[in-house]
Scaffold this active site. Sequence first.
Site, short mmCIF file in Angstrom:
data_model
loop_
_atom_site.label_atom_id
_atom_site.label_comp_id
_atom_site.label_asym_id
_atom_site.label_seq_id
_atom_site.Cartn_x
_atom_site.Cartn_y
_atom_site.Cartn_z
N HIS A 1 -18.34 27.05 -20.85
CA HIS A 1 -16.81 27.71 -20.71
C HIS A 1 -15.52 27.30 -21.42
O HIS A 1 -14.79 28.40 -21.78
CB HIS A 1 -16.44 25.91 -19.89
CG HIS A 1 -16.65 25.73 -18.35
ND1 HIS A 1 -17.42 24.20 -18.25
CD2 HIS A 1 -16.96 26.07 -17.25
CE1 HIS A 1 -17.85 24.48 -16.63
NE2 HIS A 1 -17.67 24.81 -16.60
N LYS B 1 -18.44 20.81 -3.33
CA LYS B 1 -18.38 19.97 -4.45
C LYS B 1 -18.42 18.84 -4.71
O LYS B 1 -17.18 18.35 -4.77
CB LYS B 1 -18.63 20.84 -6.21
CG LYS B 1 -18.80 22.10 -6.41
CD LYS B 1 -18.98 22.67 -7.85
CE LYS B 1 -19.72 23.99 -7.91
NZ LYS B 1 -19.03 24.15 -9.18
N ARG C 1 -23.09 33.81 -15.63
CA ARG C 1 -24.32 33.67 -16.44
C ARG C 1 -25.46 34.97 -16.03
O ARG C 1 -25.51 35.30 -17.06
CB ARG C 1 -24.50 31.94 -16.39
CG ARG C 1 -23.53 30.76 -16.60
CD ARG C 1 -23.83 30.39 -16.33
NE ARG C 1 -23.33 30.11 -15.20
CZ ARG C 1 -23.07 28.76 -14.30
NH1 ARG C 1 -23.74 27.52 -14.97
NH2 ARG C 1 -23.06 28.93 -13.43
N SER D 1 -23.12 23.27 -15.75
CA SER D 1 -22.56 21.12 -15.69
C SER D 1 -22.83 20.08 -14.70
O SER D 1 -23.49 19.12 -15.43
CB SER D 1 -20.60 21.26 -15.12
OG SER D 1 -19.73 21.68 -15.65
O1 PNS Z 1 -16.67 26.36 -11.45
P1 PNS Z 1 -16.74 26.30 -9.49
O2 PNS Z 1 -16.23 25.24 -8.49
O3 PNS Z 1 -17.96 27.71 -9.28
O4 PNS Z 1 -15.27 26.99 -9.64
C1 PNS Z 1 -14.69 27.61 -8.04
C2 PNS Z 1 -13.26 27.04 -7.73
C3 PNS Z 1 -12.37 25.89 -8.43
C4 PNS Z 1 -13.00 28.53 -8.77
C5 PNS Z 1 -13.13 27.91 -6.05
O5 PNS Z 1 -14.08 26.89 -5.37
C6 PNS Z 1 -11.78 27.67 -6.06
O6 PNS Z 1 -11.08 28.99 -6.13
N1 PNS Z 1 -11.23 26.85 -6.06
C7 PNS Z 1 -9.53 26.21 -4.45
C8 PNS Z 1 -9.78 26.51 -3.21
C9 PNS Z 1 -9.18 28.18 -3.19
O7 PNS Z 1 -8.90 29.18 -2.88
N2 PNS Z 1 -10.86 28.59 -1.78
C10 PNS Z 1 -10.97 30.41 -1.72
C11 PNS Z 1 -11.70 30.69 -2.65
S1 PNS Z 1 -12.15 32.39 -2.43
#
Ligand code: PNS
Length: 169
Positions: free
Chosen positions: A23, A47, A96, A134
Site C-alpha cells: 500500500h 471483509k 498486483r 493484508s
Molecule cells: O482494500 P479493499 O478492501 O480491496 O478496498 C475495497 C474498498 C474498501 C475500496 C471498497 O469496498 C469500497 O469502496 N467500499 C466503500 C463502499 C462502496 O462504495 N462500495 C461500492 C464499491 S463499487
Amino acid sequence: MKGAMGLRRAVCPGSFDPITHGHLDIIRRAAGLFDELIVLVIQNKDKKCMFSLEERADMIQRVVKDIPNVKVDVGDGLLVDYLREHDASVIVKGLRAMSDFEYEFQMALTNRQLYEKAETVFLTTSIERMYLSSSIVKQIASFGGDISTLVPAEIIDEVMEKAEKENEK
Ligand code: PNS
C-alpha cells in the site's frame, strides 16, 4: 480532474487492515502524481476486519507523516458519496496480479455508474510487493511470525499485539 480550486486531488481508498509496504508503495507513487492524495479507510462489507476504522487510520497517519501532500481520512458510506462531498473525482488503486483485475474492474465501472465524474486510475505494484496482502500479514502475525519486511516499522508492534489478543479470544 481538477477541483474547484484547480487542485488535483485524488483518493486512494481501501480497507488497509493493516497498511502494508505494498500500500505504502502505491501511496508514495500516487502522491507524486497529484497535488493532494487522501488515503481513505473505508468499509468493505465483504471483509471482517481486525482493526477498527480509526485504528487503521491512525496507523496510516504514523506511516505517511513524512509525505506532505497526503491526508488520511475515514469514511463509513459509499466511496462515490465521499468523492462528491470532497470535490474529488480520481480514485487511485493498486493492481498486483490478474486476480485483482476482475474485482477492481467491476468496482471502477460501478463507481462511474454511480457518479459519472469518478475516474479510476490503476497503478501497477512493484514486482517485489506482488505477493503481499493484508491477509497474509495477519496470518503470519497470528502465528507469531516475522512481519518486519511486510509492514512499515512504525506499526509492527501494534499488529503483533492485536494478533496476540485475537488469539486469546
Ligand atoms: O482494500 P479493499 O478492501 O480491496 O478496498 C475495497 C474498498 C474498501 C475500496 C471498497 O469496498 C469500497 O469502496 N467500499 C466503500 C463502499 C462502496 O462504495 N462500495 C461500492 C464499491 S463499487
